[in-house]
Design an enzyme around this catalytic site. Sequence first.
Site, PDB file in Angstrom:
ATOM      1  CB  CYS A  61      -0.981  -0.073   1.166  1.00 57.34           C
ATOM      2  SG  CYS A  61      -2.458   0.911   0.864  1.00 57.34           S
ATOM      3  CG  HIS A 107      -3.074  -3.284   3.995  1.00 57.11           C
ATOM      4  ND1 HIS A 107      -2.137  -2.572   4.680  1.00 57.11           N
ATOM      5  CD2 HIS A 107      -3.770  -2.386   3.281  1.00 57.11           C
ATOM      6  CE1 HIS A 107      -2.238  -1.292   4.400  1.00 57.11           C
ATOM      7  NE2 HIS A 107      -3.232  -1.150   3.548  1.00 57.11           N
ATOM      8  CD  GLU A 139      -0.237  -5.274   6.240  1.00 56.40           C
ATOM      9  OE1 GLU A 139      -0.159  -5.884   5.155  1.00 56.40           O
ATOM     10  OE2 GLU A 139      -0.563  -4.074   6.310  1.00 56.40           O
TER      11      GLU A 139
HETATM   12  N1  GLN Z   1      -3.771   6.289   0.819  1.00 52.71           N
HETATM   13  C1  GLN Z   1      -2.512   6.019   1.489  1.00 52.71           C
HETATM   14  C2  GLN Z   1      -1.377   6.808   0.854  1.00 52.71           C
HETATM   15  O1  GLN Z   1      -1.572   7.410  -0.142  1.00 52.71           O
HETATM   16  C3  GLN Z   1      -2.184   4.566   1.445  1.00 52.71           C
HETATM   17  C4  GLN Z   1      -3.199   3.791   2.238  1.00 52.71           C
HETATM   18  C5  GLN Z   1      -2.633   2.622   2.975  1.00 52.71           C
HETATM   19  O2  GLN Z   1      -1.414   2.432   3.090  1.00 52.71           O
HETATM   20  N2  GLN Z   1      -3.522   1.839   3.538  1.00 52.71           N
HETATM   21  O3  GLN Z   1      -0.295   6.812   1.369  1.00 52.71           O
END
Ligand code: GLN
Length: 196
Positions: A79, A178, A180
């Site tokens: 992410c 994710h 995890e």
């Molecule tokens: N929207 C977040 C970002 O731009 C990422 C979201 C996340 O890591 N769950 O950093």
Amino acid sequence: MALIGVLALQGAFREHAAALSRLGAAVREVRQRKHLDGIDGLVLPGGESTVMGKLLTDLHMLEPVRNRIAAGMPVYGSCAGLILLCEQIEDSTQPRIGLLQATVRRNAFGRQVDSFETDLAVKGLTAPLRAVFIRAPLITAVGPDVEVLARVDMAAHGGEGERIVAVRQDNILATSFHPELTPDTRLHALFLGMQA
Ligand code: GLN
């Protein structure tokens, strides 16, 4: 036994550390530059990529992390971690590691479905993986050295076609989602398998 660093400045680092420990890896929380010494791999967790990029810059860690990855250290970004790894971030000049030949769109699923779960076929895993997306990014373009590991069908999320949500480029592994946050450790096992 491999010593895996988990960037612990912000975000969901504890869950990554727990998954890696369950697989038998030694884990170190990386909060300062010196914590990078001696690690065999690094995980960049989810969280807020702008905040993590700023902290990495302020702590003089961005360049050392980039150098270690460029020298071949395996890295896995989930992410926000994926965002930090990408060369191009749409409409953003935020600090980044920038070694993954890919373009990313932050918060790409819009407000209505900004968080969801789905079963995803991932190259290298025999059965689908439960993937948790939280204000997730999408990869909108990849370079020639990038192998696509998973795509999500956007029709189910108010869009069209398929979009890339997991990739590998040599020693770099990255996912929009994710792993995890589920008990399934297969993606972390895949990452540990990347250790030389
Ligand atoms: N929207 C977040 C970002 O731009 C990422 C979201 C996340 O890591 N769950 O950093």
